[in-house]
Design a protein around this motif. Structure first.
Motif, PDB file in Angstrom:
ATOM      1  N   GLU A 639     -12.653   7.743  49.613  1.00 46.49           N
ATOM      2  CA  GLU A 639     -13.865   7.707  50.628  1.00 46.49           C
ATOM      3  C   GLU A 639     -13.703   7.897  52.060  1.00 46.49           C
ATOM      4  N   HIS A 640     -12.570   7.604  52.479  1.00 50.00           N
ATOM      5  CA  HIS A 640     -12.408   7.780  54.060  1.00 50.00           C
ATOM      6  C   HIS A 640     -10.942   8.556  54.063  1.00 50.00           C
ATOM      7  N   LEU A 641     -11.093   9.586  55.040  1.00 52.05           N
ATOM      8  CA  LEU A 641     -10.009  10.451  55.403  1.00 52.05           C
ATOM      9  C   LEU A 641      -9.947  10.693  56.821  1.00 52.05           C
ATOM     10  N   HIS A 642      -8.985  10.306  57.506  1.00 57.01           N
ATOM     11  CA  HIS A 642      -8.521  10.554  58.722  1.00 57.01           C
ATOM     12  C   HIS A 642      -7.674  11.778  59.168  1.00 57.01           C
ATOM     13  N   LEU A 643      -8.066  12.620  59.852  1.00 52.99           N
ATOM     14  CA  LEU A 643      -7.161  13.827  59.981  1.00 52.99           C
ATOM     15  C   LEU A 643      -7.136  14.132  61.537  1.00 52.99           C
ATOM     16  N   GLU A 644      -7.811  13.463  62.534  1.00 51.33           N
ATOM     17  CA  GLU A 644      -8.094  13.806  63.846  1.00 51.33           C
ATOM     18  C   GLU A 644      -6.771  14.025  64.757  1.00 51.33           C
ATOM     19  N   ASN A 645      -6.706  14.664  65.763  1.00 51.83           N
ATOM     20  CA  ASN A 645      -5.637  14.660  66.625  1.00 51.83           C
ATOM     21  C   ASN A 645      -4.293  15.181  66.123  1.00 51.83           C
TER      22      ASN A 645
END
Length: 675
Positions: A639-645
């Motif tokens: 449901e949630h995926l963080h790939l920033e920076n």
């Protein structure tokens, strides 16, 4: 022919009269429904919230139907929905309590508990997660509003009419009192409008009696034509004074019928909704209470003297009082007779004073036979007060100068459930190994911010949650938790533990240990020999470079939450067998703020994964099947995926890379670093 004309004229007159009556009746019904809706819309819904002695009246948003908690802590309604649930994201402080309990501001909240950390916020503990929702206030329909102390929603102001009351000033300002006042004003307005409608009806009736052909209609007994022909200005008064009793009773019957039809709705908006329920009567001011100090207040069995510049405990005689708050004063001593006039105290808060151990009389607390909660935080105590009542269930002596806990310090406290001794000078050298032996019911122990180098010895067998953060602990031996078979949560943040200083048999055979926090220690690898029953493992802020293979393989039912943020993980430190044993169970995986250059292998095989953090690494490419498995997209739970920076060129990402994620709004890709 004349007879036919007269007959038609009479029919026309009757039709006009009935139409006028119907119009007036419809108008009256519309007016009544309007004011009924007005009353409903102007009264916010209040639910009683009580958790660990905290009572606050909160306005819950209509979409967030929360459980009502009675005084016996039973659930009246099941949790259905909460505004914060959709899209909720985990934070870094995620160690839950036992079996879904939550840790909030140093307090353990049970699963489905509701509390208000701030006047405008309502929080819910749901399966180990704290979900908070800000209060939404209903608009008020009055010209002037006020916000009562301790509340965040405005209520109608009523400064002109104040009814006499025997309640203390603090109680008069409660929201349900203000609501009653506002409701009474609206009822008076409603009655005036009702009277106006009845006057209109009487005028209509008089017009009918003065029309031609009125000789054919019955009139009231004793009423002359002269009485019906009134002068302007007297019509309203006489209509009010000489209303037809039969007509009045008929109107009352109609009102009662309408009220019966809407009885269920009216029960939700009547004034008695906001009065104290029968099981919680508001007592009159207790007799014999001397005048309180100028900055003290009385509110339903509680005397509050918070920051009242007191230098000693005020002499009080009030057997009805069950709670006394003396927070933030300059009290230095507690004589033996200090609480003789308050024999029924259940809660006593003496935090943030200057009380010394030598200033406490040996019998100061002895005769408080009902005392259950004692808070002595932020004083100058070097020892725990003696002869504490055996009824105590919670004792807080945080932020003092405790230098010793001997065998007698906690004697007779066999009902104590919570003990907090954080921020003192305690260590294994001045805490007797038999000090905790009398605590047969202790389940929650906080010893953080002390000087322990090893796990304290002699912990009671009943202990369930142990917090030892900010100490100097370097190792965990095989005997550290030998007798604590019920332990469920261990917090060891900010210590000096290395993975090779954790004995293989230290906790591997624990059957109830579900949560361990080893953040900010000196770990270079994920520790082996972790408990079989472990569900939550928090390893944030270490020097971890590698996740050994099969380190989670022996766990049943399987690890669910793994937090490895702010470490030194590299690609070579993770392979497919690193997560062996957790592929079917892992729900949240935090690998952010590391040194990964690619997506770790095995992510697409995690069948239960809901939340994945890979932000703040050195990732450059995302291949089509590194996160999503095209053959199993329909079964994905991500449901949630963080790939920033990272260093990802977003335009080069394959269109199939995120095919298993249902909502693209839950994928965070920006900003990216440029190098």
């Amino acid at each position: 022919m004349k007879f036919s004309s007269l007959y038609c004229f009479l029919l026309l007159l009757i039709f006009q009269t009935d139409f006028g009556q119907n119009e007036e009746t419809s108008r009256r019904q519309r007016r009544k429904m309007y004011y009924r809706r007005l009353r409903k819309s102007s009264l916010p819904t209040h639910r009683s919230v009580r958790q660990l002695g905290i009572q606050q009246m909160k306005t819950v948003t209509p979409a967030a139907k929360l459980p009502i908690i009675n005084l016996d802590y039973s659930m009246e309604e099941k949790f259905e929905s909460f505004l914060s649930v959709p899209g909720v994201e985990s934070s870094y402080n995620v160690l839950p309590g036992k079996k879904g309990h939550c840790l909030a501001n140093g307090m353990i909240m049970y699963n489905k508990a509701v509390w208000s950390p701030e006047p405008c916020t309502t929080c819910l503990c749901l399966n180990g997660k704290v979900l908070c929702d800000e209060t939404k206030c209903h608009p008020q329909m009055c010209p002037q509003t006020i916000i009562p102390e301790g509340e965040c929603c405005p209520v109608c102001s009523d400064t002109e009419q104040r009814e006499p009351t025997n309640l203390p000033h603090k109680q008069q300002s409660r929201p349900w009192v203000e609501m009653n006042r506002a409701l009474r004003k609206e009822e008076l307005q409603f009655e005036e409008d009702e009277e106006e409608v009845k006057q209109d009806e009487n005028r209509q009736q008089k017009k009918k009696t003065s029309r031609p052909g009125d000789w054919g209609r019955p009139t009231n007994e004793g009423q002359s034509r002269e009485g019906r022909e009134q002068r302007p200005g007297e019509e309203g008064r006489q209509a009010h004074q000489h209303r037809n009793p039969a007509r009045e009773n008929e109107e009352d019957d109609e009102d009662e019928e309408e009220d019966d039809e809407d009885e269920d709705e009216d029960e939700a908006v009547r004034g008695d909704t906001f009065r104290m329920p029968p099981q919680l009567p508001i007592p009159a001011t207790p007799r014999g209470i001397p005048s309180l100090p100028s900055r003290c207040s009385l509110s339903y069995k509680t005397i509050s003297c918070i920051s009242a510049d007191l230098t000693q405990i005020p002499p009080l005689t009030a057997p009805e009082i069950t709670s006394l708050e003396l927070i933030g004063n300059s009290i230095t001593s507690i004589p033996d007779e200090a609480f003789n006039g308050l024999p029924n105290l259940e809660r006593l808060d003496l935090s943030k004073n200057n009380i010394t151990s030598s200033g406490i009389g040996p019998k100061a607390f002895k005769f408080l036979k009902n005392l259950m909660r004692l808070n002595m935080d932020g004083n100058n105590l070097v020892t725990i007060p003696s002869e504490l009542p055996s009824t105590l269930e919670e004792l807080k002596v945080n932020e003092n100068k405790l230098q010793v806990i001997d065998e007698e310090s906690l004697s007779d406290l066999n009902q104590l459930v919570t003990l907090e001794l954080e921020g003192n000078n305690l260590s294994e050298t001045n805490v007797n190994s038999l000090a905790f032996k009398p605590l047969k019911s202790l389940s929650y122990l906080r010893l953080g911010r002390n000087k322990f180098r090893i796990i304290p010895q002699g912990l009671p067998a009943s202990i369930e949650e142990l917090y030892l953060e900010n100490n100097q602990i370097e190792e965990i031996t095989e005997i550290s938790f030998n007798h604590t078979r019920k332990i469920n949560v261990i917090g060891l943040r900010y210590n000096k533990i290395e993975e090779n200083r954790i004995a293989p048999l230290a906790w591997i055979n624990q059957e109830n240990l579900e949560s361990i926090d080893l953040s900010y220690n000196k770990l270079y690898h994920v520790p082996s020999y972790l408990p079989k029953s472990l569900l939550h493992l928090v390893l944030i802020g270490n020097q971890i470079e590698r996740i050994p293979g099969y380190v989670f393989g022996h766990m049943e039912p399987g690890l669910e939450y793994l937090y490895l943020s702010f470490n030194k993980l590299v690609d070579d430190g993770i392979d497919r067998v690193s997560f062996y044993g957790a592929y079917h169970s892992l729900r949240e995986l935090f690998l952010d703020h590391n040194e990964l250059k690619s997506i770790p292998p095995g992510v697409q095989e995690m069948k239960a994964l809901h939340f994945l953090r890979l932000n703040n690494n050195k990732i450059r490419n995302i291949l089509p099947e590194q996160i999503c498995n095209a053959e199993e997209d329909d079964d994905s739970t991500l449901e949630h995926l963080h790939l920033e920076n990272n260093y990802i060129k977003t335009r080069e990402i394959s269109s199939y890379a995120f095919s298993c994620i249902r909502s693209y709004s839950s994928i965070v890709l920006k900003p990216q670093n440029i190098k």
